[in-house]
Design a protein around this motif. Sequence first.
Motif, short mmCIF file in Angstrom:
data_model
loop_
_atom_site.label_atom_id
_atom_site.label_comp_id
_atom_site.label_asym_id
_atom_site.label_seq_id
_atom_site.Cartn_x
_atom_site.Cartn_y
_atom_site.Cartn_z
N MET A 1 0.84 -1.20 0.00
CA MET A 1 0.00 0.00 0.00
C MET A 1 0.87 1.25 0.00
O MET A 1 1.71 1.43 0.87
N SER A 3 1.16 5.19 0.66
CA SER A 3 0.38 6.18 1.39
C SER A 3 0.29 7.44 0.55
O SER A 3 1.23 7.83 -0.15
N TYR B 202 -4.45 -6.83 10.15
CA TYR B 202 -4.74 -5.73 9.24
C TYR B 202 -4.48 -6.15 7.81
O TYR B 202 -5.24 -5.82 6.91
N GLU B 203 -3.37 -6.88 7.63
CA GLU B 203 -3.04 -7.30 6.27
C GLU B 203 -4.12 -8.23 5.73
O GLU B 203 -4.59 -8.07 4.60
N ALA B 205 -7.18 -8.30 6.62
CA ALA B 205 -8.40 -7.53 6.37
C ALA B 205 -8.29 -6.75 5.07
O ALA B 205 -9.24 -6.67 4.30
N SER B 206 -7.10 -6.17 4.80
CA SER B 206 -7.04 -5.36 3.58
C SER B 206 -7.01 -6.27 2.35
O SER B 206 -7.49 -5.89 1.29
N GLY B 209 -10.29 -6.85 1.36
CA GLY B 209 -10.94 -5.70 0.77
C GLY B 209 -11.51 -4.69 1.74
O GLY B 209 -12.35 -3.88 1.37
N ALA B 210 -11.07 -4.71 3.00
CA ALA B 210 -11.59 -3.74 3.95
C ALA B 210 -10.85 -2.41 3.81
O ALA B 210 -9.62 -2.39 3.73
N GLY B 211 -11.59 -1.31 3.78
CA GLY B 211 -10.97 0.01 3.73
C GLY B 211 -10.52 0.42 5.11
O GLY B 211 -10.74 -0.30 6.09
N PRO B 212 -9.86 1.59 5.23
CA PRO B 212 -9.33 2.03 6.53
C PRO B 212 -10.41 2.14 7.59
O PRO B 212 -10.21 1.74 8.75
N GLN B 214 -13.35 0.56 7.71
CA GLN B 214 -13.80 -0.77 8.10
C GLN B 214 -12.77 -1.47 8.96
O GLN B 214 -13.11 -2.16 9.92
N ARG B 215 -11.48 -1.29 8.61
CA ARG B 215 -10.44 -1.92 9.42
C ARG B 215 -10.49 -1.40 10.84
O ARG B 215 -10.37 -2.16 11.80
#
Lengths: 276, 307, 355
Positions: A1, A3, B202-203, B205-206, B209-212, B214-215
């Motif tokens: 990702m 930033s 977190y990894e 979850a992302s 497809g979870a956005g910030p 949602q995380r």
Amino acid sequence: MRSKPFLTVAHRLAILAYIVVALFPLFWLLKVSVTPNDLLYSEGVRMWPSRATFEHYTFVIAHSAFPTFFKNSLIVAGSTAVAVTILASLAGYALSRFRFRAKYWIVALMLVTQMFPLVMLVAPIFKMLSPLGLTNSLTGLVIVYTAFNVPFATFLMQSFFDGIPRDLEEAAMIDGATQFVAFRQIILPLTLPGIAATLGFVFTAAWSELLFALMLISGNDAATFPVGLLTFVSKFSVDFGQMMAAGILALIPACLFFLLIQRYLVQGLTAGAVKG
Amino acid sequence: MTLAAHPHAVRPLRKRIADASEPYLYSAPALILIIAVMLVPLVLGISYAFRDIQLLNPFSGGFIGLDHFRALGEDQAFFRALRNTLWWTGASVFLQFIFGLILALLLDKPFAGRGLAQALVFLPWAVPSFLAGLNWAWLFNPVIGPLPHWMHALGILDAPNNILSDPQLAMWGPIAANVWWGIPFFAITLLAALQAIPRDLYEAASIDGAGPVQRFLSITLPFLAPTIAITILLRTVWISNFADLIVVMTNGGPADRTQIVASYIFTQAFKRLDFGYASAIALVLLVLLLAYSMLIVLLRQTLLNKG
Amino acid sequence: MASIDIQDIRKSFGTFSVLHGVDLTIRDGEFIVLVGPSGCGKSTLLRMIAGLEDVTSGDIRIDGRRVNDLAPKDRDIAMVFQSYALYPHMSVADNMSYSLKLRRTAKEKIASAVGGAAAKLGLDPLLERRPRALSGGQRQRVAMGRAIVRQPKAFLFDEPLSNLDARLREQMRAEIKKLHGDLHATSIYVTHDQIEAMTLADRIVAMHAGVVQQVGTPLDLYDRPANLFVAGFIGSPGMNFFEGCYLVSGDQAELRLANGVTLPVPQRAGIEPGATATLGIRPEHVVLDAHGALEAKVDLIEPTGFGIIMHVSIHDVPMKIFTLDRAMLDPGPAVRVDLPQERLHLFGTQGQRVE
Ligand SMILES: Nc1ncnc2c1ncn2[C@@H]1O[C@H](COP(=O)(O)OP(=O)(O)OP(=O)(O)O)[C@@H](O)[C@H]1O
Ligand SMILES: [Mg+2]
């Protein structure tokens, strides 16, 4: 990702805002302490006086009892920090490693001690200490502060011990150590960050305590600096410059200590118990 | 032969005693000190609540039963202090928590200079509480402090006056000082809890497809919840008892608008020197706080059992 | 070196009973491997021998001396932990010499003991490092070194190799075997790994739910498992089982499965005709034979490189076959098999072996 640059900038700005808010009151303390008396009111709201001076500092150091207060505070806070850390390490170890019947009662007792205003204890403690000759003495203060700080410090140390695998002292006991030797030679050295955090936390707390210092100490000889600072208020009524100079000087040890230990504090709480 | 049937009994008494007493040996020094310097005085203090103890009155000291509590029931100042305590504690804890949480989130990810930033923003915690109080009192003083002028310029205040002497606004002074002073405590505890969250969650979850946002809602908050609950509980109790800032900044004034129970106790004990009455108030406060803690703990248990 | 004698050991945590009376005699210099499913109490037993857990009832004797009430430090045993439990703040040399220092051994003696152990385990170049700066395999060696420096009465190992990768595990397994050949130290070794158990053990102790199921040499357990549990636990891929009704007609015995299929079995005196019984045969003992008596439908082929595991079914009863025959990589829809009588195991209603 990757930033986004916009987020990065917003993040840094937010941090900066926090830093400014955290430091501004301290900066103001510093500013007033270097403002000469004649400019104090006329330039009261300027960011920096047109003429800075150290005269308040030299006065406080040379012509007041402040060095005595400072020394007393150092003795009291230092001894308290050491005593609390020893007691809290032992008790925290017991809570972390043993299952025993009184454990829940001990935890409950320690929690209750956090629940009432300490003001309530002033008169009883004074009554108990004065026949022992422990009022108006630094020793008395150290004893009282130690008791007040042990409960929280015990929980803090316990969370550090919880973060250390039990295998280690079992290995040591098989290697030929008693539980106490394993505690001293294996577990304690690994808890150094926790010890640092506890020392710093307790030092800061004892350094700042006002109520009991005020109530248990009457003479200047055994007064700690918070009491001394209050005497500035009465003696020099509104000599803000000197008070703030004294305040700045008093802040230095607490802040130094705190700067050194704050990251261990985070680390220690990460280790365990607070998550309960 | 009965002995052989009960192998426990064969175990030497000495070893059993040694084993059982070990944890007590470790905790004894701390316990003895706490009992001697906190529990015994607490019991004494509680007994004062039922006695007539006035420092300046040599004929005081007798048992008077529940008289203090009857007086307390009719003491309007006490009930006002109780309402003020709710206000003071609620606003302080809420703001400390919100700002502390934001700060912890800001500090969670590594960035250049994080160590220094962290040390600086946590610094207010090291400032002795009464010095913090004095300092903020000066900041609010229009003669030597900039805050009233800034607030006036921003249109928050009609004129650059000291809010500490304005009955409507006075409580915000100590609350501001308290928030400034207490943010680091929340930030430190929450930061510690944040850093204990496994990163791969977190990894995962992302990748799912979870956005910030949602995380944050599905991982960070649930993980922080126990810490948040216990920290808020401890902090609420602590702040209700915390009178230093108020005593130093406003001394309960103007017109008792900033008097909280803890500072009211202080006033009774050290201005009026009526320790009996002060102890009675403190006892009521202790009971209220214990009840509050029990309630929270029970609530948490039922929530946990449901979940 | 010493013998260890365990008599009717029981252990409960509160009201939860973990070990239900374990008896075991370990001879001087013997290498005993404890196997059993997770949670069956292996670690608990080991820790009781070490003195890390209290004994609820029963006796433990080392060299004839009852040690139930001795602290771990007074039992003179060494233990290698699964986590290695190296002291993070001490160098490798200090880790290894800690036990000797606690016993106030003379400096020169310590030096030579540590040197000797380090040489045996190839740790010489690492002596000054901290555990943090070691690889997993090196840490494992240090843990072993720490155990051998002081020549204890017995070694206890709790899954010492389970954190290593397969290749390293193989290598360490061989080293442990060699070490035991050199030292002849009484050892108790807990593992989940079949091959470790078979290759290292003088005798294997198979445990299940806090009860010892069988004690014997590796081949004993492989050839003559005492009950269904041991039969299924030892060997990989696991033994095939067929449950059915044991029937005798004349001098022929057979097992009738629930779906009506009958399998011929050897006649055994230990089982009543008409009783429920279980037939077992190891996958490697099933014979593939174009003229075999049974037809098996092929469900799945798993080549392992060395051999092939075939999943087949006989009238919908699943079975596994292990073969080295490469032709079986593509066997077609069905194969014919034989279950040789001399390879069959028969278990009674209670799961016990019947001869
Ligand atoms: N301190 C304890 N308190 C309560 N129960 C325990 C304790 N230690 C172990 N047990 C229980 O005892 C049983 C046996 O545990 P043990 O660790 O001996 O199993 P194990 O055979 O070593 O399993 P594994 O192969 O997974 O290591 C388990 O059900 C475990 O939950
Ligand atoms: Mg285990």
